[in-house]
Design an enzyme around this catalytic site. Structure first.
Site, PDB file in Angstrom:
ATOM      1  N   HIS A 153       0.759  -1.298  -0.050  1.00  0.00           N
ATOM      2  CA  HIS A 153      -0.062  -0.105  -0.010  1.00  0.00           C
ATOM      3  C   HIS A 153       0.932   1.357  -0.070  1.00  0.00           C
ATOM      4  CE1 HIS A 153       0.803  -0.611   4.405  1.00  0.00           C
ATOM      5  NE2 HIS A 153       0.871   0.687   4.374  1.00  0.00           N
ATOM      6  N   HIS A 200      -5.966  -1.864   4.551  1.00  0.00           N
ATOM      7  CA  HIS A 200      -5.742  -0.805   3.586  1.00  0.00           C
ATOM      8  C   HIS A 200      -5.046  -0.879   2.324  1.00  0.00           C
ATOM      9  CE1 HIS A 200      -2.400  -0.061   6.031  1.00  0.00           C
ATOM     10  NE2 HIS A 200      -2.183   1.219   5.680  1.00  0.00           N
ATOM     11  N   HIS A 215       4.631   7.347   2.170  1.00  0.00           N
ATOM     12  CA  HIS A 215       5.258   6.113   2.187  1.00  0.00           C
ATOM     13  C   HIS A 215       4.909   5.067   1.382  1.00  0.00           C
ATOM     14  CE1 HIS A 215       2.643   4.629   5.642  1.00  0.00           C
ATOM     15  NE2 HIS A 215       2.757   3.421   4.979  1.00  0.00           N
ATOM     16  N   HIS A 247       1.060  -0.430  15.301  1.00  0.00           N
ATOM     17  CA  HIS A 247       0.067   0.279  14.770  1.00  0.00           C
ATOM     18  C   HIS A 247      -1.247  -0.013  15.675  1.00  0.00           C
ATOM     19  CE1 HIS A 247       2.193   2.523  11.618  1.00  0.00           C
ATOM     20  NE2 HIS A 247       2.177   1.598  10.801  1.00  0.00           N
ATOM     21  N   TYR A 256       9.620   1.985   9.890  1.00  0.00           N
ATOM     22  CA  TYR A 256       9.739   2.884   8.872  1.00  0.00           C
ATOM     23  C   TYR A 256      11.188   3.227   8.821  1.00  0.00           C
ATOM     24  CZ  TYR A 256       4.419   3.364   9.111  1.00  0.00           C
ATOM     25  OH  TYR A 256       3.229   2.961   9.001  1.00  0.00           O
ATOM     26  N   GLU A 266       8.249   1.328   4.475  1.00  0.00           N
ATOM     27  CA  GLU A 266       7.734   0.677   5.356  1.00  0.00           C
ATOM     28  C   GLU A 266       7.648  -0.894   5.400  1.00  0.00           C
ATOM     29  OE1 GLU A 266       3.801   0.058   8.568  1.00  0.00           O
ATOM     30  OE2 GLU A 266       3.516   0.414   6.136  1.00  0.00           O
TER      31      GLU A 266
END
Length: 308
Positions: A153, A200, A215, A247, A256, A266
């Site tokens: 993503h 996501h 990112h 997260h 990261y 990431e």
């Protein structure tokens, strides 16, 4: 889940300042395979567990950032259908001819309210080093670096986040899996969107400058592999942003870091699964530290402020 329309994140084209330095980073350190160094200077790469020809394109330029983020759709007819819907929404649509990228069919492109260029395509050639499909091993080539499995993503920064999220849901049939809202019922300031059952495929965070890149993320197997990625970062003095950590938003485990041009990367694992009957998870801005970095419960200024 039946997959129709937009299937998934397809490829990202990034600008880098020094192509050879970038290749060491993405090939040897993250572990992507170089597919082709094209005559126009662009370099095409893929991750180990990807069937399509490429998922990352690097272009040498005088400033870092992202040129385009493209999504793969189920079939050629979907391109025409989405072109009509996008135009009907008042957004201009252009077409990129087949072959503009090697092995890729025609694409449609458009600018979204956040200022980013998004493209859709249906056809991409299979990779010559695609995963085997008969009695496959877990790894069929010796893994390198951080052992990235797939491109997953992007997180993008720009203005007009509510309008951008509406465009993705109303026109492209995405779902908002999670969002961050301003205090006292204010507008959405971050939106996490999927067209699959991943947490996501793309996310957007409010920023005054349009079209900014935060990112690109690559999937790893496990939390152990995130720790291994930290070892690689330390050994080769790669600029680290934050992590290993976790997260609250998406529940993924993460680290990261930056490529030599300053583009943030990431690598992560885990994360919750989403289905169309799930409600949207809502975070309030006062809990954003916990949402972004669940263990530390506070924000890293560089994570919020450094974009390309």
């Amino acid at each position: 889940m039946a997959m129709t329309g937009v299937l998934r994140a397809g490829f990202v084209q990034l600008r880098v300042l020094d192509l050879e330095q970038a290749l060491v980073h993405y090939d040897r350190r993250i572990g992507l395979d170089v597919v082709e160094k094209a005559p126009d200077g662009r370099v095409y790469l893929k991750c180990a567990d990807e069937f399509d020809r490429h998922s990352v394109v690097l272009r040498e330029a005088d400033r870092p950032g992202m040129d385009v983020f493209a999504f793969k759709v189920a079939g050629d007819a979907d391109l025409d259908g989405f072109a009509e819907r996008i135009a009907a929404s008042g957004t201009a649509v252009d077409e990129v001819a087949a072959g503009e990228q090697p092995g890729v069919g025609r694409r449609i492109g458009f600018a979204i309210p956040s200022g980013h260029r998004i493209e859709l395509y249906a056809d991409m050639a299979l990779s010559g080093s695609a995963p085997p499909t008969e009695n496959p091993d877990i790894w069929w080539n010796d893994p390198r670096g951080m052992r990235a499995r797939s491109f997953d993503h992007c997180l993008l920064y720009g203005p007009s986040i509510p309008e951008t999220a509406d465009f993705f849901t109303d026109v492209l049939d995405f779902s908002v899996t999670e969002k961050v809202v301003a205090p006292d019922g204010g507008p959405t300031i971050a939106a996490f969107l999927t067209c699959s059952n991943k947490a996501h495929e793309v996310a957007f965070v409010d920023h005054e400058r349009p079209g900014m890149f935060h990112h690109a993320s690559f999937l790893l197997d496990s939390w152990h592999d995130v720790g291994h990625a930290a070892d690689v970062i330390a050994r080769y003095d790669i600029s680290r942003d934050i992590g290993p950590t976790r997260h609250g938003i998406t529940m993924g485990q993460t680290i990261y870091f930056f490529d030599p041009s300053g583009n943030r990367n990431e690598v992560f694992c885990g994360g919750h699964r989403f289905y169309p009957d799930h409600p949207t998870r809502v975070w309030t801005a006062d809990q954003l530290g916990k949402g972004i970095f669940y263990y530390e419960k506070e924000l890293n200024d560089r994570f919020l402020g450094v974009v390309t």
